[in-house]
Enzyme design. Structure first.
Site, mmCIF file in Angstrom:
data_model
loop_
_atom_site.group_PDB
_atom_site.id
_atom_site.type_symbol
_atom_site.label_atom_id
_atom_site.label_comp_id
_atom_site.label_asym_id
_atom_site.label_seq_id
_atom_site.Cartn_x
_atom_site.Cartn_y
_atom_site.Cartn_z
ATOM 1 N N HIS A 1 -33.843 -4.475 38.163
ATOM 2 C CA HIS A 1 -32.476 -4.527 38.682
ATOM 3 C C HIS A 1 -32.336 -3.697 39.965
ATOM 4 O O HIS A 1 -31.767 -4.143 40.963
ATOM 5 C CB HIS A 1 -31.555 -3.978 37.587
ATOM 6 C CG HIS A 1 -30.103 -4.235 37.803
ATOM 7 N ND1 HIS A 1 -29.551 -5.493 37.792
ATOM 8 C CD2 HIS A 1 -29.069 -3.374 38.024
ATOM 9 C CE1 HIS A 1 -28.247 -5.394 37.996
ATOM 10 N NE2 HIS A 1 -27.935 -4.128 38.142
ATOM 11 N N ALA B 1 -24.837 4.714 45.661
ATOM 12 C CA ALA B 1 -25.985 5.361 45.011
ATOM 13 C C ALA B 1 -26.583 4.407 43.979
ATOM 14 O O ALA B 1 -25.912 4.055 43.004
ATOM 15 C CB ALA B 1 -25.547 6.658 44.336
HETATM 16 N N1 INI Z 1 -24.604 -0.258 41.153
HETATM 17 C C1 INI Z 1 -24.810 0.878 41.854
HETATM 18 O O1 INI Z 1 -24.092 1.142 42.843
HETATM 19 N N2 INI Z 1 -25.814 1.751 41.484
HETATM 20 C C2 INI Z 1 -26.611 1.489 40.418
HETATM 21 O O2 INI Z 1 -27.503 2.338 40.139
HETATM 22 C C3 INI Z 1 -26.412 0.309 39.668
HETATM 23 N N3 INI Z 1 -27.233 0.019 38.530
HETATM 24 O O3 INI Z 1 -28.122 0.811 38.216
HETATM 25 O O4 INI Z 1 -27.048 -0.990 37.851
HETATM 26 C C4 INI Z 1 -25.370 -0.577 40.060
HETATM 27 N N4 INI Z 1 -25.121 -1.714 39.393
HETATM 28 C C5 INI Z 1 -23.873 -2.449 39.526
HETATM 29 C C6 INI Z 1 -23.919 -3.464 40.662
HETATM 30 O O5 INI Z 1 -23.940 -2.836 41.938
HETATM 31 C C7 INI Z 1 -22.687 -4.392 40.620
HETATM 32 O O6 INI Z 1 -21.514 -3.628 40.803
HETATM 33 C C8 INI Z 1 -22.575 -5.162 39.295
HETATM 34 O O7 INI Z 1 -23.753 -5.877 39.044
HETATM 35 C C9 INI Z 1 -21.375 -6.146 39.328
HETATM 36 O O8 INI Z 1 -21.497 -7.099 40.382
#
Ligand code: INI
Length: 159
Positions: free
Chosen positions: A88, A80
């Site tokens: 981002h 999600a």
């Molecule tokens: N990861 C998600 O699965 N959903 C999100 O909404 C989200 N946001 O909003 O930042 C998110 N970020 C983390 C990303 O997927 C990585 O796990 C993180 O950057 C570490 O590599």
């Protein structure tokens, strides 16, 4: 003319559900929906592996590793991503989707796509067991159907 249709039948087949923990209130409901769909369509629970990763970004990398084992008839991926105030969201959605598509084509394995990409948490809740159903369930049904279809197409090659 030959026509091919897969049916969602998990009997005797192995599946992995790959789920991300970020927004866990949503993704755990999606993963439950996916597992429920697999079991209700004949897959034995011991033939389902569930693999958790930190966030959506990590989903394609885990999917590739699982696909490389050749243990599974298909994968179901759930996650999600919810829009915040920065770009981002767009990077994660685009690259995760592309990565999953590449994993599927590189390893020739069906991947049910249960990644929610929503503007709000409310939209995500509606799709994780709310009024728009459970997209984890839907992704599992697609994976079940595609794994059955692949076997039928393989059989046609041999015939
Ligand atoms: N990861 C998600 O699965 N959903 C999100 O909404 C989200 N946001 O909003 O930042 C998110 N970020 C983390 C990303 O997927 C990585 O796990 C993180 O950057 C570490 O590599």
């Amino acid at each position: 003319m030959a026509e091919f249709n897969g049916v969602p039948n998990g009997e005797g087949r192995r599946y992995a559900v790959v789920a991300s923990r970020f927004n866990n209130n949503i993704t755990s409901a999606l993963a439950d929906g996916a597992m429920d769909a697999l079991v209700r369509h004949g897959c034995a629970s011991e033939d389902i592996d569930v693999v958790w990763v930190p966030g959506a970004w990590e989903l394609p990398f885990a999917a590739r590793r699982l696909a490389a084992t050749e243990r599974y008839n298909a994968l179901v991926v759930v996650g999600a991503v919810i829009r915040g105030g920065t770009p981002h969201f767009d990077y994660i959605c685009t690259e995760t989707s592309r990565g999953l598509s590449l994993a599927s084509s590189d390893y020739d394995i069906p991947i049910g796509f249960g990644l929610l990409t929503c503007d709000t948490m409310e939209q995500a809740e509606e799709r994780a067991g709310g009024e728009h159903g459970n997209k984890g369930w839907d992704a599992a049904i697609a994976a079940l159907e595609m794994s059955d279809l692949f076997e039928r197409l393989d059989g046609a090659d041999e015939g």
